[in-house]
Design an enzyme around this catalytic site. Structure first.
Site, PDB file in Angstrom:
ATOM      1  N   PRO A   2      11.054  -1.286  -9.789  1.00 49.38           N
ATOM      2  CA  PRO A   2       9.725  -1.483  -9.889  1.00 49.38           C
ATOM      3  C   PRO A   2       9.194  -0.559 -10.725  1.00 49.38           C
ATOM      4  O   PRO A   2       9.189   1.082 -10.312  1.00 49.38           O
ATOM      5  CB  PRO A   2       9.353  -1.361  -8.879  1.00 49.38           C
ATOM      6  CG  PRO A   2      10.414  -1.984  -8.019  1.00 49.38           C
ATOM      7  CD  PRO A   2      11.684  -1.525  -8.335  1.00 49.38           C
ATOM      8  N   GLU A   3       8.260  -0.422 -11.668  1.00 47.76           N
ATOM      9  CA  GLU A   3       7.546   0.461 -12.354  1.00 47.76           C
ATOM     10  C   GLU A   3       6.098   0.126 -12.511  1.00 47.76           C
ATOM     11  O   GLU A   3       5.926  -0.075 -11.102  1.00 47.76           O
ATOM     12  CB  GLU A   3       7.930   0.007 -13.918  1.00 47.76           C
ATOM     13  CG  GLU A   3       9.751   0.681 -14.181  1.00 47.76           C
ATOM     14  CD  GLU A   3       9.563   0.720 -15.887  1.00 47.76           C
ATOM     15  OE1 GLU A   3       9.241   0.430 -16.561  1.00 47.76           O
ATOM     16  OE2 GLU A   3      10.724  -0.281 -15.798  1.00 47.76           O
ATOM     17  N   LYS A  58       4.861   5.554  -9.256  1.00 49.33           N
ATOM     18  CA  LYS A  58       5.474   3.964  -8.754  1.00 49.33           C
ATOM     19  C   LYS A  58       5.985   4.417  -7.256  1.00 49.33           C
ATOM     20  O   LYS A  58       6.547   3.910  -6.353  1.00 49.33           O
ATOM     21  CB  LYS A  58       6.889   3.987  -9.629  1.00 49.33           C
ATOM     22  CG  LYS A  58       6.950   4.443 -10.881  1.00 49.33           C
ATOM     23  CD  LYS A  58       9.488   4.673 -11.414  1.00 49.33           C
ATOM     24  CE  LYS A  58       9.127   4.135 -12.627  1.00 49.33           C
ATOM     25  NZ  LYS A  58      10.330   5.071 -13.420  1.00 49.33           N
ATOM     26  N   ARG A 110      18.518   0.923  -0.449  1.00 43.79           N
ATOM     27  CA  ARG A 110      19.463   1.534  -0.425  1.00 43.79           C
ATOM     28  C   ARG A 110      19.499   2.935  -1.260  1.00 43.79           C
ATOM     29  O   ARG A 110      19.962   3.990  -0.098  1.00 43.79           O
ATOM     30  CB  ARG A 110      20.503   1.273  -1.110  1.00 43.79           C
ATOM     31  CG  ARG A 110      20.980  -0.151  -0.664  1.00 43.79           C
ATOM     32  CD  ARG A 110      22.175  -0.925  -1.390  1.00 43.79           C
ATOM     33  NE  ARG A 110      22.001  -1.235  -3.409  1.00 43.79           N
ATOM     34  CZ  ARG A 110      21.401  -1.967  -3.906  1.00 43.79           C
ATOM     35  NH1 ARG A 110      21.063  -3.089  -2.962  1.00 43.79           N
ATOM     36  NH2 ARG A 110      20.513  -2.021  -4.878  1.00 43.79           N
ATOM     37  N   ARG A 259      20.773   5.614 -19.565  1.00 46.04           N
ATOM     38  CA  ARG A 259      19.662   4.452 -19.705  1.00 46.04           C
ATOM     39  C   ARG A 259      20.092   3.750 -20.925  1.00 46.04           C
ATOM     40  O   ARG A 259      19.822   4.033 -22.074  1.00 46.04           O
ATOM     41  CB  ARG A 259      18.239   4.891 -19.125  1.00 46.04           C
ATOM     42  CG  ARG A 259      18.515   5.859 -18.815  1.00 46.04           C
ATOM     43  CD  ARG A 259      19.101   5.851 -17.101  1.00 46.04           C
ATOM     44  NE  ARG A 259      17.655   4.802 -16.958  1.00 46.04           N
ATOM     45  CZ  ARG A 259      15.916   4.707 -15.637  1.00 46.04           C
ATOM     46  NH1 ARG A 259      15.596   6.616 -15.953  1.00 46.04           N
ATOM     47  NH2 ARG A 259      15.364   4.204 -16.133  1.00 46.04           N
TER      48      ARG A 259
END
Length: 269
Positions: A2-3, A58, A110, A259
């Site tokens: 999530p950003e 974030k 996690r 990435r």
């Protein structure tokens, strides 16, 4: 992961549901998701009202009545669900905060966490973060000044949370596509006009993503039709080999700093 748009969407929707509500029960299923002794965590949080939920980068900050703050970072794979036990998704829950018959479930933590801090400790935890790209006082002049001190690939800089807070893999790709600039390009090779376009593209893409609820697929509550609305609006992210909606060429994926990076080799120069 999530950003900014996803976390801002969570912030707005959660404030509508739990701001001013008292935490009636705390359930911890994974001690590694918190930062202090579980008994102390529960004692400090239980029976406290959530005054409001704020966002920084974030992160989400749940401000409690006793002055303490629950600092949430979902990291990779983390998400939340709010509802009754009957509505709960069939997923492993690491932490559950109850508000009477409704519960806020923290799922997939996690790597993520829900830490309890004093206000001063929260400020120390987040002091390294750069400015919020949607802040009204973050101007083009500020952006040009900050990026003039950077070198290396554009993608890597946009992901740097100390440079600007809240942009990750998805929106760095979408912003570069909107600005027609290759994310693989070196910052020293981007002229001021292009950087100005990049700044405006950043504002436009993030605001559009926020308007449509971000790209996460899991709704926050039963009947949530906003969350995830940006996913079908993606132009390049996670669309390797698909047709560019702007020019018809094929979307390319390249790995930069471990990435995945998506772009159109024809549209972006």
């Amino acid at each position: 992961m999530p950003e900014l748009p996803e976390m801002e969407n969570y912030k707005v929707l959660l404030n509508e549901r739990i701001a001013g509500q008292e935490i009636t029960e705390v359930q911890l299923n994974r001690e590694k998701s918190i930062n202090i002794n579980p008994a102390i965590f529960i004692k400090t949080v239980l029976n406290q009202k959530v005054l409001n939920v704020n966002r920084q980068g974030k992160h989400l900050l749940f401000q409690l009545q006793n002055g303490q703050t629950l600092l949430l970072h979902l990291m990779l794979g983390g998400w939340m669900f709010y509802g009754t036990e009957a509505d709960k998704p069939k997923r492993t829950v690491q932490v559950r905060l109850s508000f009477g018959p409704n519960h806020l479930y923290f799922i997939g933590l996690r790597l993520g966490y829900l830490h309890l801090h004093s206000q001063s400790d929260v400020e120390k935890e987040l002091e390294h973060l750069g400015p919020d790209p949607l802040a009204l006082d973050f101007t083009l002049k500020d952006f040009l000044n900050k990026i003039s001190k950077k070198h290396g690939r554009l993608k890597t800089t946009l992901l740097n949370q100390e440079f600007i807070a809240g942009i990750g893999n998805c929106y760095s790709a979408e912003i570069c596509f909107h600005a027609r600039i290759l994310p693989t390009k070196d910052i020293d090779d981007i002229n001021e006009t292009e950087l100005g376009q990049l700044f405006h593209s950043m504002k436009i893409v993030l605001q559009d993503a926020l308007k449509h609820g971000g790209y996460l697929e899991n709704p926050l509550y039963d009947g949530d039709h906003l969350t995830g609305g940006f996913y079908p609006r993606r132009q390049v992210y996670d669309r390797e080999g698909e047709t560019c909606k702007r020019c018809g060429d094929k979307i390319t994926m390249e790995t930069i700093s471990s990435r995945k990076t998506f772009y159109c080799p024809n549209c972006q120069k």
